[in-house]
Design a protein around this motif. Structure first.
Motif, PDB file in Angstrom:
ATOM      1  N   SER A 297       5.983  12.006  -6.844  1.00 35.32           N
ATOM      2  CA  SER A 297       5.113  11.373  -5.857  1.00 35.32           C
ATOM      3  C   SER A 297       4.489  10.126  -6.474  1.00 35.32           C
ATOM      4  CB  SER A 297       4.020  12.336  -5.407  1.00 35.32           C
ATOM      5  OG  SER A 297       3.089  12.545  -6.460  1.00 35.32           O
ATOM      6  N   VAL A 298       4.026   9.246  -5.624  1.00 34.11           N
ATOM      7  CA  VAL A 298       3.339   8.041  -6.076  1.00 34.11           C
ATOM      8  C   VAL A 298       2.096   8.442  -6.874  1.00 34.11           C
ATOM      9  CG1 VAL A 298       2.060   6.003  -5.295  1.00 34.11           C
ATOM     10  CG2 VAL A 298       4.224   6.619  -4.198  1.00 34.11           C
ATOM     11  N   GLY A 299       1.381   9.456  -6.416  1.00 37.81           N
ATOM     12  CA  GLY A 299       0.180   9.902  -7.107  1.00 37.81           C
ATOM     13  C   GLY A 299       0.448  10.385  -8.518  1.00 37.81           C
ATOM     14  N   VAL A 300       1.516  11.150  -8.698  1.00 35.97           N
ATOM     15  CA  VAL A 300       1.876  11.632 -10.032  1.00 35.97           C
ATOM     16  C   VAL A 300       2.221  10.455 -10.937  1.00 35.97           C
ATOM     17  CG1 VAL A 300       3.661  12.900 -11.323  1.00 35.97           C
ATOM     18  CG2 VAL A 300       2.593  13.930  -9.307  1.00 35.97           C
TER      19      VAL A 300
ATOM     20  N   VAL B  22       0.841  -1.195   0.000  1.00 35.00           N
ATOM     21  CA  VAL B  22       0.000   0.000   0.000  1.00 35.00           C
ATOM     22  C   VAL B  22       0.878   1.248   0.000  1.00 35.00           C
ATOM     23  CG1 VAL B  22      -1.909  -1.155   1.161  1.00 35.00           C
ATOM     24  CG2 VAL B  22      -0.220   0.080   2.518  1.00 35.00           C
ATOM     25  N   ALA B  23       0.311   2.342  -0.501  1.00 33.63           N
ATOM     26  CA  ALA B  23       1.028   3.613  -0.533  1.00 33.63           C
ATOM     27  C   ALA B  23       0.016   4.748  -0.499  1.00 33.63           C
ATOM     28  CB  ALA B  23       1.889   3.720  -1.785  1.00 33.63           C
ATOM     29  N   LEU B  24       0.491   5.895  -0.077  1.00 31.33           N
ATOM     30  CA  LEU B  24      -0.300   7.114  -0.117  1.00 31.33           C
ATOM     31  C   LEU B  24       0.174   7.943  -1.301  1.00 31.33           C
ATOM     32  CD1 LEU B  24      -0.095   7.961   3.694  1.00 31.33           C
ATOM     33  CD2 LEU B  24      -1.902   6.696   2.493  1.00 31.33           C
ATOM     34  N   GLU B  25      -0.727   8.661  -1.933  1.00 32.80           N
ATOM     35  CA  GLU B  25      -0.379   9.375  -3.153  1.00 32.80           C
ATOM     36  C   GLU B  25       0.708  10.427  -2.975  1.00 32.80           C
ATOM     37  OE1 GLU B  25      -3.547  11.616  -4.944  1.00 32.80           O
ATOM     38  OE2 GLU B  25      -4.162  12.477  -3.046  1.00 32.80           O
ATOM     39  N   ASP B  26       0.881  10.963  -1.766  1.00 28.22           N
ATOM     40  CA  ASP B  26       1.885  12.007  -1.572  1.00 28.22           C
ATOM     41  C   ASP B  26       3.260  11.470  -1.163  1.00 28.22           C
ATOM     42  OD1 ASP B  26       0.970  11.213   0.899  1.00 28.22           O
ATOM     43  OD2 ASP B  26       0.893  13.223   1.763  1.00 28.22           O
TER      44      ASP B  26
END
Length: 141
Positions: free
Chosen positions: A101-104, A38-42
């Motif tokens: 970032s993971v989100g990007v 799991v990861a957070l977008e930031d």
């Protein structure tokens, strides 16, 4: 409780008895297990890549975004069905920034439905790149 820990628990529950219980996880190891990360977008992208490497270099990845949860499959190039259409990002000048970032990166993957190939460690984060990984976007859960 830390946001990442809370999200990890949410994914665990959802995979066991919740909204993810009916989805088929794309990444399965030779023993039939489906590693989940799991990861957070930031979070920074190299942090996610280290987590994936810690569970064997491939995983079913769930990313918490402002809009919900996205699922990404990460696997060895040798295990991927077809990498010919994937964007090859193994060259240092083609790699995403270690500051991304993971989100990007997940947003980038959404636009490339055939996936991307990149080293497990970004050159700007580590000069000791590991074998390439295939990253494929799958439908958001």
């Amino acid at each position: 409780m830390h946001e990442l820990d809370a999200f990890r628990q949410e994914v665990d529950r959802s995979l066991a008895v919740g909204r993810f219980a009916e989805i088929e996880l794309e990444v399965v190891d030779v023993e039939g297990r489906s590693p989940v990360v799991v990861a957070l977008e930031d979070e920074r992208l190299p942090v996610l890549l280290r987590r994936i490497e810690a569970v064997g270099g491939f995983a079913n990845v769930f990313v918490k975004t402002r809009d919900g949860v996205r699922q990404v499959s990460v696997m060895d190039v040798d295990g991927a069905l077809d990498v010919r259409g994937a964007d090859d990002m193994r060259r240092e000048d083609d790699q995403p920034s270690a500051d991304s970032s993971v989100g990007v990166f997940v947003d980038y993957l959404v636009a490339r439905t055939t996936g991307v190939v990149l080293p497990a460690r970004l050159a700007s984060a580590s000069k000791n790149a590991l074998p390439a990984r295939q990253v494929e976007i799958v439908r958001s859960a």
